[in-house]
Design a protein around this motif. Structure first.
Motif, PDB file in Angstrom:
ATOM      1  N   SER A 100       9.360  -8.409 -11.505  1.00 41.04           N
ATOM      2  CA  SER A 100       9.663  -7.101 -12.108  1.00 41.04           C
ATOM      3  C   SER A 100       7.727  -6.713 -12.657  1.00 41.04           C
ATOM      4  N   GLU A 101       7.235  -7.664 -12.609  1.00 45.18           N
ATOM      5  CA  GLU A 101       5.604  -7.638 -12.720  1.00 45.18           C
ATOM      6  C   GLU A 101       5.104  -7.866 -11.404  1.00 45.18           C
ATOM      7  N   PRO A 102       4.126  -6.837 -11.336  1.00 45.43           N
ATOM      8  CA  PRO A 102       3.038  -7.767 -10.562  1.00 45.43           C
ATOM      9  C   PRO A 102       1.618  -7.557 -11.403  1.00 45.43           C
ATOM     10  N   ILE A 103       0.800  -8.514 -10.136  1.00 47.33           N
ATOM     11  CA  ILE A 103      -0.129  -9.358 -10.644  1.00 47.33           C
ATOM     12  C   ILE A 103      -1.317  -8.531 -10.967  1.00 47.33           C
ATOM     13  N   TRP A 104      -1.589  -7.147  -9.998  1.00 45.84           N
ATOM     14  CA  TRP A 104      -2.537  -6.611 -10.246  1.00 45.84           C
ATOM     15  C   TRP A 104      -1.948  -5.171  -9.753  1.00 45.84           C
ATOM     16  N   LYS A 105      -2.925  -4.525  -9.954  1.00 43.91           N
ATOM     17  CA  LYS A 105      -2.772  -2.400  -9.348  1.00 43.91           C
ATOM     18  C   LYS A 105      -4.581  -2.250  -8.896  1.00 43.91           C
ATOM     19  N   LEU A 106      -4.287  -1.675  -7.849  1.00 45.98           N
ATOM     20  CA  LEU A 106      -5.742  -1.586  -7.401  1.00 45.98           C
ATOM     21  C   LEU A 106      -5.851   0.359  -7.182  1.00 45.98           C
ATOM     22  N   GLU A 107      -5.944   0.796  -8.001  1.00 46.42           N
ATOM     23  CA  GLU A 107      -6.360   2.694  -7.176  1.00 46.42           C
ATOM     24  C   GLU A 107      -7.282   2.517  -6.250  1.00 46.42           C
ATOM     25  N   ALA A 108      -6.915   2.601  -5.371  1.00 51.80           N
ATOM     26  CA  ALA A 108      -8.069   1.681  -4.101  1.00 51.80           C
ATOM     27  C   ALA A 108      -8.331   2.789  -3.627  1.00 51.80           C
ATOM     28  N   HIS A 109      -7.767   4.063  -2.883  1.00 51.50           N
ATOM     29  CA  HIS A 109      -8.140   5.667  -2.126  1.00 51.50           C
ATOM     30  C   HIS A 109      -7.886   7.058  -3.153  1.00 51.50           C
ATOM     31  N   ILE A 110      -8.179   7.853  -3.131  1.00 45.38           N
ATOM     32  CA  ILE A 110      -8.096   9.410  -3.775  1.00 45.38           C
ATOM     33  C   ILE A 110      -6.959   9.478  -2.569  1.00 45.38           C
ATOM     34  N   LYS A 111      -6.257   9.867  -1.326  1.00 38.89           N
ATOM     35  CA  LYS A 111      -5.391   9.989  -0.750  1.00 38.89           C
ATOM     36  C   LYS A 111      -5.031   8.647  -0.262  1.00 38.89           C
ATOM     37  N   THR A 112      -3.586   8.959   0.453  1.00 42.14           N
ATOM     38  CA  THR A 112      -2.715   7.754   0.831  1.00 42.14           C
ATOM     39  C   THR A 112      -3.369   6.536   1.498  1.00 42.14           C
ATOM     40  N   CYS A 113      -3.528   5.522   0.381  1.00 41.00           N
ATOM     41  CA  CYS A 113      -3.340   4.260   0.945  1.00 41.00           C
ATOM     42  C   CYS A 113      -3.223   4.012   2.923  1.00 41.00           C
ATOM     43  N   SER A 114      -2.773   4.127   3.563  1.00 42.88           N
ATOM     44  CA  SER A 114      -2.241   4.250   4.987  1.00 42.88           C
ATOM     45  C   SER A 114      -2.411   2.670   5.927  1.00 42.88           C
ATOM     46  N   ALA A 115      -4.025   2.243   5.576  1.00 41.44           N
ATOM     47  CA  ALA A 115      -4.123   1.260   5.716  1.00 41.44           C
ATOM     48  C   ALA A 115      -3.959  -0.255   4.789  1.00 41.44           C
ATOM     49  N   ALA A 162       0.921  -1.057  -0.379  1.00 39.18           N
ATOM     50  CA  ALA A 162      -0.020  -0.303   0.028  1.00 39.18           C
ATOM     51  C   ALA A 162       1.014   1.867   0.053  1.00 39.18           C
ATOM     52  N   THR A 163       0.707   1.928  -0.958  1.00 36.82           N
ATOM     53  CA  THR A 163       1.259   3.728  -1.105  1.00 36.82           C
ATOM     54  C   THR A 163       0.572   4.922  -0.907  1.00 36.82           C
ATOM     55  N   GLU A 164       1.678   5.573  -0.665  1.00 35.68           N
ATOM     56  CA  GLU A 164       1.429   6.921  -0.522  1.00 35.68           C
ATOM     57  C   GLU A 164       0.362   7.610  -1.616  1.00 35.68           C
ATOM     58  N   ASP A 165       0.545   7.192  -2.571  1.00 33.64           N
ATOM     59  CA  ASP A 165      -0.924   7.697  -4.194  1.00 33.64           C
ATOM     60  C   ASP A 165      -1.806   7.168  -4.281  1.00 33.64           C
ATOM     61  N   GLY A 166      -2.500   6.369  -2.812  1.00 36.23           N
ATOM     62  CA  GLY A 166      -3.875   5.062  -2.867  1.00 36.23           C
ATOM     63  C   GLY A 166      -3.617   3.852  -3.567  1.00 36.23           C
ATOM     64  N   ARG A 167      -2.403   3.432  -4.034  1.00 36.34           N
ATOM     65  CA  ARG A 167      -2.066   2.212  -4.763  1.00 36.34           C
ATOM     66  C   ARG A 167      -1.888   1.270  -3.234  1.00 36.34           C
ATOM     67  N   VAL A 168      -2.405   0.596  -3.713  1.00 36.84           N
ATOM     68  CA  VAL A 168      -2.229  -0.963  -3.561  1.00 36.84           C
ATOM     69  C   VAL A 168      -1.736  -2.056  -4.675  1.00 36.84           C
ATOM     70  N   THR A 169      -1.034  -2.665  -4.596  1.00 33.32           N
ATOM     71  CA  THR A 169      -0.492  -3.639  -5.728  1.00 33.32           C
ATOM     72  C   THR A 169       0.133  -5.011  -4.646  1.00 33.32           C
ATOM     73  N   CYS A 170      -0.148  -5.432  -5.680  1.00 35.65           N
ATOM     74  CA  CYS A 170      -0.033  -7.447  -5.729  1.00 35.65           C
ATOM     75  C   CYS A 170       1.177  -7.659  -6.606  1.00 35.65           C
ATOM     76  N   TYR A 171       2.016  -8.746  -5.856  1.00 38.01           N
ATOM     77  CA  TYR A 171       3.378  -9.166  -7.012  1.00 38.01           C
ATOM     78  C   TYR A 171       3.817 -10.169  -6.499  1.00 38.01           C
ATOM     79  N   ASP A 172       4.645 -10.328  -7.733  1.00 36.61           N
ATOM     80  CA  ASP A 172       5.041 -12.200  -6.744  1.00 36.61           C
ATOM     81  C   ASP A 172       6.198 -11.927  -6.827  1.00 36.61           C
ATOM     82  N   SER A 173       6.728 -12.708  -5.349  1.00 31.50           N
ATOM     83  CA  SER A 173       8.101 -12.543  -4.900  1.00 31.50           C
ATOM     84  C   SER A 173       8.621 -13.381  -5.582  1.00 31.50           C
ATOM     85  N   ARG A 174       8.761 -14.191  -6.301  1.00 24.56           N
ATOM     86  CA  ARG A 174       9.709 -15.302  -7.567  1.00 24.56           C
ATOM     87  C   ARG A 174       9.802 -14.048  -8.399  1.00 24.56           C
ATOM     88  N   LYS A 175       9.169 -13.689  -8.459  1.00 27.00           N
ATOM     89  CA  LYS A 175       8.995 -12.108 -10.330  1.00 27.00           C
ATOM     90  C   LYS A 175       8.350 -10.667  -9.693  1.00 27.00           C
TER      91      LYS A 175
END
Length: 408
Positions: A302-317, A287-300
């Motif tokens: 370089s390329e996220p599994i999915w991206k989500l614009e979860a919030h307009i403001k910081t996704c803090s939780a 979860a990042t300051e731009d309001g996004r949540v991104t899912c990664y595979d720890s074995r790869k």
């Protein structure tokens, strides 16, 4: 568990190196359905792996000078039962900071402060653990503050004034740091439940450290990040794998068996929180300051599994349900909690829950998996700080009940 297995868990294996759309439904029927589906009636009878929110303290130890002449009502308030949920939250008012230990009685929907502990500095991070340096097990909290040391507090001792031990910090009467100490604020902590004597920390000094609690000493210091380390997180089942992320907009993957090998991936903004996916052990979410949540595979990485614009403001939780697959909660400074299904790697919004506070933290409760708690900061001038903590029984929400009673 056999004794040798217990010894192996306690000592660990880490050795030092060199340094939505509305859906009509019958709420009551749907709630019954999901309770049956996820065996919610059984959780109180099971032994769960514990987290800050999960542990009901079995016994509280009163210090010897504590007045024990309590009436029955007071003693009843002090008693913590196996069905009670424990919430630990820091609270800052003016120039003081306290650690509040709350009891939540789910059947009565009753939340109250059991006791509190006065902190020496403002709390930035904490991690619950059951490792005690002198006892077989315990109910302890590692605390990070604006100071460079890490404090270890025993939550079973009421009205204690000092931690049972500290990690790092400055020498007494000397303006020098102890060996292995952080040199700035401790922003993140993570206890290793599989190697119970191991704690990881991330700091504003840009370093990640791994500590041996049995010796109160630093095993490793990692210097691969170029910004303040906001989040560290041990893998829930692999004792050697540590996930980190910093204000250099990168996340990193460490293996304690190979301390010089570091895997990295770029983030869309500065990190707020990391979370391993309990149902897909190789995946993690950021979860990042731009309001996004991104899912990664720890074995790869370089390329996220999915991206989500979860919030307009910081996704803090960010919290992933450890019992119900694909159930996720996010929170934001825009004063709301959002509940999601991530089924099929296609996140879908189920509910938006408004709050009176900017959300800083959220957590599902393993023993009652549709119970969600969130805390944060009330607007300036608010007198009742208790309103900055809220609990939802999310199984009563129509879209949640409908979705998870029908999901595979």
């Amino acid at each position: 568990m056999k004794k040798e297995e217990e010894d192996h868990e306690q000592n660990g294996q880490l050795e030092p190196d060199s340094e939505g759309e509305d859906v009509e439904s019958n709420d009551e029927d749907e709630e019954v359905d999901i309770e049956k589906k996820y065996h919610m009636d059984d959780y109180d009878e099971e032994e769960e792996e514990v987290s800050v929110f999960d542990e009901a303290m079995n016994q509280l130890v009163l210090e010897e000078d504590q007045d024990l002449e309590e009436d029955e009502e007071d003693l009843d308030d002090l008693t913590i039962r196996p069905t009670d949920a424990i919430i630990v939250a820091s609270q800052t008012e003016d120039d003081s900071s306290t650690l509040n230990i709350y009891v939540y009685e789910e059947a009565e929907d009753n939340l109250y402060v059991h006791h509190d502990l006065m902190m020496s500095s403002f709390v930035l991070s904490m991690s619950w653990m059951d490792y005690h340096p002198t006892e077989p097990t315990g109910n302890l909290m590692a605390i990070g503050t604006f100071e460079p040391e890490i404090e270890i507090w025993d939550l079973d001792i009421m009205e204690t004034l000092t931690p049972i031990t500290t990690l790092g910090g400055k020498m007494k009467k000397k303006d020098k740091f102890l060996a292995g100490s952080h040199t700035n604020a401790v922003m993140s902590l993570s206890w290793n439940s599989k190697a119970r004597n191991i704690l990881a920390s991330g700091s504003a000094d840009n370093t990640v450290k791994v500590w041996d609690l049995s010796k109160s000493s630093c095993l490793y210091t990692f210097t691969h990040h170029k910004g303040k380390v906001q989040s560290v997180l041990w893998h829930p089942s692999d004792a050697q794998i540590l996930l980190c992320a910093a204000y250099d907009q990168t996340a990193s993957l460490l293996d304690a068996r190979y301390p010089n090998a570091v895997g990295k991936c770029a983030l869309s903004a500065d990190i707020e929180q990391l979370h391993w996916d309990p149902h897909h052990p190789t995946n993690f979410l950021a979860a990042t300051e731009d309001g996004r949540v991104t899912c990664y595979d720890s074995r790869k990485l370089s390329e996220p599994i999915w991206k989500l614009e979860a919030h307009i403001k910081t996704c803090s939780a960010l919290s992933l349900n450890t019992v119900v697959p694909s159930y996720m909660a996010t929170g934001s400074a825009e004063k709301c909690i959002k509940l999601w299904s991530t089924e099929g790697n296609a996140p879908k919004l189920l509910e938006t829950l408004p709050t009176q506070f900017q959300v800083f933290s959220a957590s599902f409760y393993t023993a009652s998996p549709f119970l969600l708690c969130a805390g944060g900061k009330m607007p300036e001038g608010t007198e009742d700080s208790s309103k900055s903590l809220k609990i939802w029984k999310t199984a009563t929400l129509a879209n949640v009940a409908n979705h998870f009673s029908k999901s595979k």
